[in-house]
Design a protein around this motif. Structure first.
Motif, mmCIF file in Angstrom:
data_model
loop_
_atom_site.group_PDB
_atom_site.id
_atom_site.type_symbol
_atom_site.label_atom_id
_atom_site.label_comp_id
_atom_site.label_asym_id
_atom_site.label_seq_id
_atom_site.Cartn_x
_atom_site.Cartn_y
_atom_site.Cartn_z
ATOM 1 N N ALA A 2 12.021 57.124 -48.023
ATOM 2 C CA ALA A 2 11.766 57.264 -49.296
ATOM 3 C C ALA A 2 11.017 58.791 -49.399
ATOM 4 N N LEU A 3 10.097 59.039 -48.484
ATOM 5 C CA LEU A 3 9.388 60.428 -48.934
ATOM 6 C C LEU A 3 10.318 61.562 -48.437
ATOM 7 N N LEU A 4 11.337 61.343 -47.503
ATOM 8 C CA LEU A 4 12.519 62.405 -47.238
ATOM 9 C C LEU A 4 13.326 62.647 -48.557
ATOM 10 N N ILE B 60 21.107 63.015 -54.438
ATOM 11 C CA ILE B 60 20.608 62.772 -53.144
ATOM 12 C C ILE B 60 20.693 61.170 -52.989
ATOM 13 N N LYS B 61 21.234 60.809 -51.584
ATOM 14 C CA LYS B 61 21.532 59.478 -51.472
ATOM 15 C C LYS B 61 21.338 59.303 -50.166
ATOM 16 N N MET B 62 20.623 58.061 -49.752
ATOM 17 C CA MET B 62 20.511 57.704 -48.305
ATOM 18 C C MET B 62 21.564 57.110 -48.076
ATOM 19 N N ILE B 63 22.240 57.419 -47.077
ATOM 20 C CA ILE B 63 23.565 56.841 -46.458
ATOM 21 C C ILE B 63 23.188 55.866 -45.510
ATOM 22 N N ARG B 64 22.422 55.976 -44.630
ATOM 23 C CA ARG B 64 22.145 55.293 -43.510
ATOM 24 C C ARG B 64 20.714 55.336 -42.845
ATOM 25 N N GLU B 65 20.042 54.579 -42.509
ATOM 26 C CA GLU B 65 18.862 54.475 -41.636
ATOM 27 C C GLU B 65 18.934 53.537 -40.407
ATOM 28 N N LEU C 67 13.186 66.073 -50.342
ATOM 29 C CA LEU C 67 14.522 66.844 -50.412
ATOM 30 C C LEU C 67 14.917 66.965 -51.926
ATOM 31 N N SER C 68 14.891 65.986 -52.778
ATOM 32 C CA SER C 68 15.029 66.216 -54.066
ATOM 33 C C SER C 68 14.456 67.601 -54.836
ATOM 34 N N ALA C 69 13.035 67.257 -54.480
ATOM 35 C CA ALA C 69 12.215 68.649 -54.721
ATOM 36 C C ALA C 69 12.778 69.947 -54.224
ATOM 37 N N LEU C 70 13.100 69.831 -52.978
ATOM 38 C CA LEU C 70 13.610 71.119 -52.439
ATOM 39 C C LEU C 70 15.276 71.543 -53.156
ATOM 40 N N ALA C 71 16.043 70.618 -53.116
ATOM 41 C CA ALA C 71 17.141 70.698 -53.763
ATOM 42 C C ALA C 71 17.174 71.323 -55.201
ATOM 43 N N GLY C 72 16.187 70.851 -56.133
ATOM 44 C CA GLY C 72 16.398 71.143 -57.632
ATOM 45 C C GLY C 72 17.392 70.477 -58.229
ATOM 46 N N PHE D 256 8.275 68.956 -43.446
ATOM 47 C CA PHE D 256 8.324 67.828 -44.206
ATOM 48 C C PHE D 256 6.824 66.936 -44.047
ATOM 49 N N ASP D 257 6.491 66.672 -44.884
ATOM 50 C CA ASP D 257 4.859 66.020 -45.077
ATOM 51 C C ASP D 257 5.222 64.558 -44.988
ATOM 52 N N LEU D 258 5.231 63.988 -43.685
ATOM 53 C CA LEU D 258 5.521 62.362 -43.596
ATOM 54 C C LEU D 258 4.248 61.912 -42.923
ATOM 55 N N PRO D 259 3.159 61.469 -43.474
ATOM 56 C CA PRO D 259 1.869 61.114 -42.874
ATOM 57 C C PRO D 259 2.569 60.013 -41.746
ATOM 58 N N GLY D 260 1.754 60.286 -40.473
ATOM 59 C CA GLY D 260 2.126 59.208 -39.555
ATOM 60 C C GLY D 260 3.371 59.241 -38.609
#
Length: 129
Positions: A32-34, A48-53, A38-43, A94-98
């Motif tokens: 979700a953070l990514l 933007i859609k998560m295909i797979r994790e 990425l949404s903020a970066l793309a504008g 990217f700012d991803l705590p932990g």
């Protein structure tokens, strides 16, 4: 109040649903953070859609490989914007705590459908844990 069998029960509060209805919590994991960053970066104008994790692990580290689709409506400048965005993503911190980003692979294929597929490997930071 009583039901047909004579069992007593308490009537629910009138605003029971309104009082307890809450918005669902936002997803706050690395995926979700990514997506958020990425949404903020793309504008505006990008979907933007998560295909797979998929979980990932080595002998020393563990994390998640995220596959994300960034698409845009076809326009005359969409191809140039896709290339520019692809370069920006690979250099972005990217700012991803932990967690930290160990690998980013960008598949820029604007000639097909004005979209980018980004694979990002995030690792649980053993120092932050």
């Amino acid at each position: 109040m009583q039901d047909k069998r004579g069992t007593r029960y308490c009537a629910p509060e009138k605003n029971h649903h309104a009082k307890n209805s809450r918005k669902p919590k936002k997803r706050r994991d690395t995926g979700a953070l990514l997506i958020e960053q990425l949404s903020a970066l793309a504008g505006a104008g990008h979907n933007i859609k998560m295909i797979r994790e998929r979980r990932w692990a080595s002998i020393s580290f563990s994390g998640v490989r995220h596959k994300i689709l960034i698409s845009r409506q076809p326009t005359s400048v969409a191809q140039d914007m896709s290339r520019s965005l692809a370069a920006t993503i690979t250099d972005h911190i990217f700012d991803l705590p932990g967690h930290f980003v160990a690998d980013i692979v960008v598949d820029d294929r604007p000639e097909q459908d004005h979209s980018i597929i980004v694979e990002i490997l995030t690792i649980i930071d053993p120092v932050a844990s």
